[in-house]
Design a protein around this motif. Sequence first.
Motif, PDB file in Angstrom:
ATOM      1  N   SER A  87       4.948  -2.110   0.668  1.00 40.86           N
ATOM      2  CA  SER A  87       4.062  -1.260  -0.119  1.00 40.86           C
ATOM      3  C   SER A  87       4.756  -0.879  -1.435  1.00 40.86           C
ATOM      4  O   SER A  87       5.449  -1.704  -2.029  1.00 40.86           O
ATOM      5  CB  SER A  87       3.685  -0.025   0.699  1.00 40.86           C
ATOM      6  N   LEU A  88       4.606   0.358  -1.857  1.00 37.13           N
ATOM      7  CA  LEU A  88       5.136   0.813  -3.138  1.00 37.13           C
ATOM      8  C   LEU A  88       6.634   1.090  -3.072  1.00 37.13           C
ATOM      9  O   LEU A  88       7.194   1.291  -1.988  1.00 37.13           O
ATOM     10  CB  LEU A  88       4.406   2.080  -3.571  1.00 37.13           C
ATOM     11  N   SER A  89       7.256   1.103  -4.229  1.00 42.04           N
ATOM     12  CA  SER A  89       8.647   1.529  -4.300  1.00 42.04           C
ATOM     13  C   SER A  89       8.730   3.020  -4.008  1.00 42.04           C
ATOM     14  O   SER A  89       7.710   3.733  -3.972  1.00 42.04           O
ATOM     15  CB  SER A  89       9.223   1.237  -5.691  1.00 42.04           C
ATOM     16  N   GLY A  90       9.957   3.494  -3.806  1.00 41.63           N
ATOM     17  CA  GLY A  90      10.117   4.923  -3.549  1.00 41.63           C
ATOM     18  C   GLY A  90       9.593   5.773  -4.683  1.00 41.63           C
ATOM     19  O   GLY A  90       8.917   6.793  -4.463  1.00 41.63           O
ATOM     20  N   ALA A  91       9.869   5.364  -5.927  1.00 39.38           N
ATOM     21  CA  ALA A  91       9.420   6.125  -7.094  1.00 39.38           C
ATOM     22  C   ALA A  91       7.906   6.091  -7.233  1.00 39.38           C
ATOM     23  O   ALA A  91       7.262   7.117  -7.490  1.00 39.38           O
ATOM     24  CB  ALA A  91      10.090   5.577  -8.352  1.00 39.38           C
ATOM     25  N   ALA A 103       5.234   9.229  -6.908  1.00 41.72           N
ATOM     26  CA  ALA A 103       4.311   9.539  -8.013  1.00 41.72           C
ATOM     27  C   ALA A 103       2.868   9.563  -7.524  1.00 41.72           C
ATOM     28  O   ALA A 103       2.069  10.431  -7.931  1.00 41.72           O
ATOM     29  CB  ALA A 103       4.491   8.512  -9.129  1.00 41.72           C
ATOM     30  N   TYR A 104       2.519   8.627  -6.636  1.00 33.49           N
ATOM     31  CA  TYR A 104       1.147   8.597  -6.109  1.00 33.49           C
ATOM     32  C   TYR A 104       0.850   9.813  -5.239  1.00 33.49           C
ATOM     33  O   TYR A 104      -0.186  10.470  -5.398  1.00 33.49           O
ATOM     34  CB  TYR A 104       0.927   7.310  -5.323  1.00 33.49           C
ATOM     35  N   LEU A 105       1.756  10.116  -4.302  1.00 27.85           N
ATOM     36  CA  LEU A 105       1.504  11.215  -3.369  1.00 27.85           C
ATOM     37  C   LEU A 105       1.421  12.566  -4.071  1.00 27.85           C
ATOM     38  O   LEU A 105       0.765  13.498  -3.568  1.00 27.85           O
ATOM     39  CB  LEU A 105       2.578  11.249  -2.290  1.00 27.85           C
ATOM     40  N   ARG A 110      11.627  -0.227  -1.090  1.00 30.11           N
ATOM     41  CA  ARG A 110      10.178  -0.215  -0.862  1.00 30.11           C
ATOM     42  C   ARG A 110       9.837   0.464   0.460  1.00 30.11           C
ATOM     43  O   ARG A 110      10.609   0.419   1.415  1.00 30.11           O
ATOM     44  CB  ARG A 110       9.616  -1.644  -0.834  1.00 30.11           C
ATOM     45  N   TRP A 111       8.665   1.064   0.448  1.00 35.21           N
ATOM     46  CA  TRP A 111       8.078   1.541   1.689  1.00 35.21           C
ATOM     47  C   TRP A 111       7.393   0.369   2.376  1.00 35.21           C
ATOM     48  O   TRP A 111       6.790  -0.491   1.717  1.00 35.21           O
ATOM     49  CB  TRP A 111       7.059   2.647   1.413  1.00 35.21           C
ATOM     50  N   TYR A 112       7.484   0.365   3.703  1.00 34.73           N
ATOM     51  CA  TYR A 112       6.772  -0.628   4.519  1.00 34.73           C
ATOM     52  C   TYR A 112       5.807   0.119   5.435  1.00 34.73           C
ATOM     53  O   TYR A 112       6.198   1.063   6.127  1.00 34.73           O
ATOM     54  CB  TYR A 112       7.753  -1.465   5.344  1.00 34.73           C
ATOM     55  N   SER A 113       4.547  -0.335   5.417  1.00 30.43           N
ATOM     56  CA  SER A 113       3.498   0.344   6.186  1.00 30.43           C
ATOM     57  C   SER A 113       2.969  -0.563   7.296  1.00 30.43           C
ATOM     58  O   SER A 113       2.917  -1.790   7.129  1.00 30.43           O
ATOM     59  CB  SER A 113       2.337   0.741   5.263  1.00 30.43           C
ATOM     60  N   PRO A 114       2.553   0.006   8.429  1.00 32.71           N
ATOM     61  CA  PRO A 114       1.998  -0.820   9.509  1.00 32.71           C
ATOM     62  C   PRO A 114       0.663  -1.425   9.107  1.00 32.71           C
ATOM     63  O   PRO A 114      -0.127  -0.815   8.379  1.00 32.71           O
ATOM     64  CB  PRO A 114       1.849   0.175  10.662  1.00 32.71           C
ATOM     65  N   SER A 144       5.315   4.501   8.820  1.00 33.25           N
ATOM     66  CA  SER A 144       5.852   3.845   7.624  1.00 33.25           C
ATOM     67  C   SER A 144       7.342   4.139   7.504  1.00 33.25           C
ATOM     68  O   SER A 144       7.812   5.221   7.870  1.00 33.25           O
ATOM     69  CB  SER A 144       5.122   4.353   6.376  1.00 33.25           C
ATOM     70  N   VAL A 145       8.091   3.148   7.009  1.00 32.92           N
ATOM     71  CA  VAL A 145       9.536   3.304   6.864  1.00 32.92           C
ATOM     72  C   VAL A 145       9.949   2.878   5.463  1.00 32.92           C
ATOM     73  O   VAL A 145       9.312   2.015   4.839  1.00 32.92           O
ATOM     74  CB  VAL A 145      10.303   2.475   7.916  1.00 32.92           C
ATOM     75  N   PHE A 146      11.025   3.490   4.963  1.00 33.59           N
ATOM     76  CA  PHE A 146      11.556   3.125   3.655  1.00 33.59           C
ATOM     77  C   PHE A 146      12.748   2.198   3.846  1.00 33.59           C
ATOM     78  O   PHE A 146      13.648   2.467   4.647  1.00 33.59           O
ATOM     79  CB  PHE A 146      11.993   4.361   2.874  1.00 33.59           C
TER      80      PHE A 146
END
Length: 283
Positions: A36-40, A44-46, A80-84, A110-112
């Motif tokens: 998914s998205l990077s940590g940054a 920013a999205y959340l 990156r975040w990884y989502s199920p 989800s895990v980073f």
Amino acid sequence: MLVEGVVGGGGSSSGPVTVQAGVPGWVHPVCWYEPSLSGADMAAYLDSPRARKDAAMLDRSSLATDLPGYKDHAQDTEGRWYSPMCSSQYAPDGTDYLSLARDYFSSHPSVFVPAGQEPPAPEIDPSVLAAAAWQSVTVPPPATDHNPRLTGSGATVVGVDTWVWATTATPRTLTVTATAATTTVTLTATSTGLSLQAPDSLVSCTGFGTPWTPDATTTDCSLTFTRSSAHLGGTTPLTVSTTYQATWTTTTGRTGTLPPHTTTTTTPLTVAEAQALGTAPTP
């Protein structure tokens, strides 16, 4: 997917029977982790109005509860975040997709993953692996023999019990071991006997039959023809089916069942009428 031990016990002997397996090179997991998205970017999205709007549409107070540690990675532009993620298109027949997806989402948050580290490894659910293995196995159709068998024609006779039995090429039990990644399942498929169908016949079959010998007295699979096959063009179609019930186990203790599988073969059988000539004694 690696499939091993695809063998079965023969119909009239205890020896193994080789069974074909069209094994796919891989099995796609029904559920997995998707990058998914990077940590940054995630932070920013959340923290944005868009995330609050998306949460309201989902009738939730906040989406940040799914990623409680997201602020710890708010400056990371490489990890990156990884989502199920789950998809029903990868669920083989015989698997309960909704249950698989529900269990996966509940146990896989989800895990980073920092840059340079391995993402979560794919997991193959045992039920998915078992279903894929079962679908890859080609079970041979039942092979049978019969008696009476008239010399020359091989015909049986009207009004006489025709014994039918499975030959050694017909497996009674199949054992399959399948491995994908770290998941291994053992599949066992068992049949209780033959099923017979033929025109103009009375069937009594509850097992695999007994090979006829001069000393044999009973069998659990026979049929009696009430009419010759002449009116059918010379032969009667004898249809023999075998149904296998399959279960699977894993070393973790999980078990399950799979849809039954039926194989069928039809062979032409000549049914003759026995002619007898009666003569009166000479006075």
